[in-house]
Design a protein around this motif. Sequence first.
Motif, PDB file in Angstrom:
ATOM      1  N   LYS A 185       0.838  -1.191   0.000  1.00 43.75           N
ATOM      2  CA  LYS A 185       0.000   0.000   0.000  1.00 43.75           C
ATOM      3  C   LYS A 185       0.879   1.250   0.000  1.00 43.75           C
ATOM      4  CE  LYS A 185      -4.075  -1.859   2.378  1.00 43.75           C
ATOM      5  NZ  LYS A 185      -3.623  -3.268   2.369  1.00 43.75           N
ATOM      6  N   THR A 186       0.344   2.330  -0.548  1.00 50.02           N
ATOM      7  CA  THR A 186       1.011   3.620  -0.470  1.00 50.02           C
ATOM      8  C   THR A 186       0.179   4.546   0.409  1.00 50.02           C
ATOM      9  OG1 THR A 186      -0.113   4.388  -2.487  1.00 50.02           O
ATOM     10  CG2 THR A 186       2.070   3.395  -2.743  1.00 50.02           C
ATOM     11  N   VAL A 188      -0.420   8.544   1.051  1.00 59.92           N
ATOM     12  CA  VAL A 188      -0.155   9.752   0.283  1.00 59.92           C
ATOM     13  C   VAL A 188      -1.146  10.855   0.649  1.00 59.92           C
ATOM     14  CG1 VAL A 188       0.812   8.502  -1.696  1.00 59.92           C
ATOM     15  CG2 VAL A 188      -1.647   8.909  -1.576  1.00 59.92           C
ATOM     16  N   ARG A 196       2.691  11.910  -5.187  1.00 57.55           N
ATOM     17  CA  ARG A 196       1.912  10.678  -5.351  1.00 57.55           C
ATOM     18  C   ARG A 196       2.140  10.096  -6.747  1.00 57.55           C
ATOM     19  NH1 ARG A 196      -4.425  10.577  -3.892  1.00 57.55           N
ATOM     20  NH2 ARG A 196      -5.096   8.731  -5.013  1.00 57.55           N
ATOM     21  N   ASP A 200       3.955   6.432  -7.742  1.00 59.69           N
ATOM     22  CA  ASP A 200       3.399   5.418  -8.639  1.00 59.69           C
ATOM     23  C   ASP A 200       4.396   5.073  -9.742  1.00 59.69           C
ATOM     24  OD1 ASP A 200       1.055   5.364  -7.199  1.00 59.69           O
ATOM     25  OD2 ASP A 200      -0.034   6.726  -8.547  1.00 59.69           O
ATOM     26  N   ALA A 210       0.991  -0.772  -6.515  1.00 61.94           N
ATOM     27  CA  ALA A 210       0.224  -0.694  -5.272  1.00 61.94           C
ATOM     28  C   ALA A 210      -1.250  -0.533  -5.614  1.00 61.94           C
ATOM     29  CB  ALA A 210       0.693   0.481  -4.423  1.00 61.94           C
ATOM     30  N   GLU A 212      -5.273   0.780  -4.616  1.00 63.06           N
ATOM     31  CA  GLU A 212      -5.778   2.116  -4.308  1.00 63.06           C
ATOM     32  C   GLU A 212      -5.063   2.669  -3.071  1.00 63.06           C
ATOM     33  OE1 GLU A 212      -8.197   5.352  -5.357  1.00 63.06           O
ATOM     34  OE2 GLU A 212      -7.835   3.440  -6.374  1.00 63.06           O
ATOM     35  N   PRO A 213      -4.467   3.873  -3.159  1.00 63.75           N
ATOM     36  CA  PRO A 213      -3.677   4.395  -2.040  1.00 63.75           C
ATOM     37  C   PRO A 213      -4.538   4.805  -0.853  1.00 63.75           C
ATOM     38  CG  PRO A 213      -3.900   6.045  -3.748  1.00 63.75           C
ATOM     39  CD  PRO A 213      -4.480   4.786  -4.308  1.00 63.75           C
ATOM     40  N   GLU A 215      -5.244   7.731   1.642  1.00 57.46           N
ATOM     41  CA  GLU A 215      -5.058   9.186   1.594  1.00 57.46           C
ATOM     42  C   GLU A 215      -5.153   9.798   2.982  1.00 57.46           C
ATOM     43  OE1 GLU A 215      -7.795  10.919  -1.102  1.00 57.46           O
ATOM     44  OE2 GLU A 215      -7.111   9.768  -2.837  1.00 57.46           O
ATOM     45  N   GLY A 231       2.086   1.310   5.028  1.00 60.65           N
ATOM     46  CA  GLY A 231       2.388   1.501   3.622  1.00 60.65           C
ATOM     47  C   GLY A 231       3.676   2.274   3.451  1.00 60.65           C
ATOM     48  N   THR A 233       5.746   5.683   1.366  1.00 58.34           N
ATOM     49  CA  THR A 233       5.441   7.016   0.849  1.00 58.34           C
ATOM     50  C   THR A 233       6.694   7.668   0.293  1.00 58.34           C
ATOM     51  OG1 THR A 233       4.288   9.082   1.362  1.00 58.34           O
ATOM     52  CG2 THR A 233       5.839   8.266   3.019  1.00 58.34           C
TER      53      THR A 233
END
Length: 299
Positions: A185-186, A188, A196, A200, A210, A212-213, A215, A231, A233
Amino acid sequence: MDVIDLKVVDAVARHGSMNKAAAELNTVQSNVSTRIRSLEDELGVLLFQRSAKGVQITPAGRRVLPYAAKLSKLLSDASAAARDDGKPSGVLEIGTLETTLALRLPLLIARFAKAYPEVRPLIRTGTTHSLIKDVIDCKLEGAFVAGPVNHPELQVETVFHEELVLVTSRAVHSLEALKAIAQLKTVVFRVGCSYRQRLDGLLASIGTLAPEPLEFGSIEAIIGCASAGVGVTLLPRGVVANAWKDGLVAVHEIPQAFSQVETVFIRRIDGHFSSALTIFLDSVHADSEARSLNVRRLA
């Protein structure tokens, strides 16, 4: 159509009410309703849909709104230019990225406020996308955003150079190790953040993607999630330096194509450049040059 018509349209759109717009404009509701109706007759389109709950702007009305904002800003700039004798005063309303505010601006704003007490700085944070829109729509005098920016209505100048790094939990020892993480996961900022997009691209370049990030709205929350292993970043090295020093996160250098980013200051080409903003930007450039000189001396 005249200036007052556009002001009325803007007020009604913001309030969603003829009555509230009339109160703001210091007139009566019947005058506002008559102006809107006359303007709609002149243009041959409905600008607002009326209902028992109030009014709602139509697509045609939305297309008119930017011109109302531009004209209002132009009139405000003309008034400010007439009064601006070179001594900074009034409100300085600018936008900035969350990371730029945390890393670069606090001391500069504090020094400026102390040196020019007659100026009231108002700082709004947002993503590069949202800040560009706010400057174009005349909602901000200018903004610090991630470059490059190319827009015919904007003047752009580079103010800072940042190095981005990948930030992960301490359990991640290299970029290659990301491939072994199931459901990577990210974490962001919301849509419109240029970091962001770079993250990606970086993950795609090493052969991993990854979903869906996640947020978040603050640097602290993003670093906290990275530290906890939620996640990964991408942030400027200076922003994450303390968390890395305290052993809360791991920091990984990344290829230059993804790591080097410019922070630029944008403003409308046709806007009034106030004395307050001119002096503040001079101090920003001086600070940036001093930092670069120190780096070269240490190299």
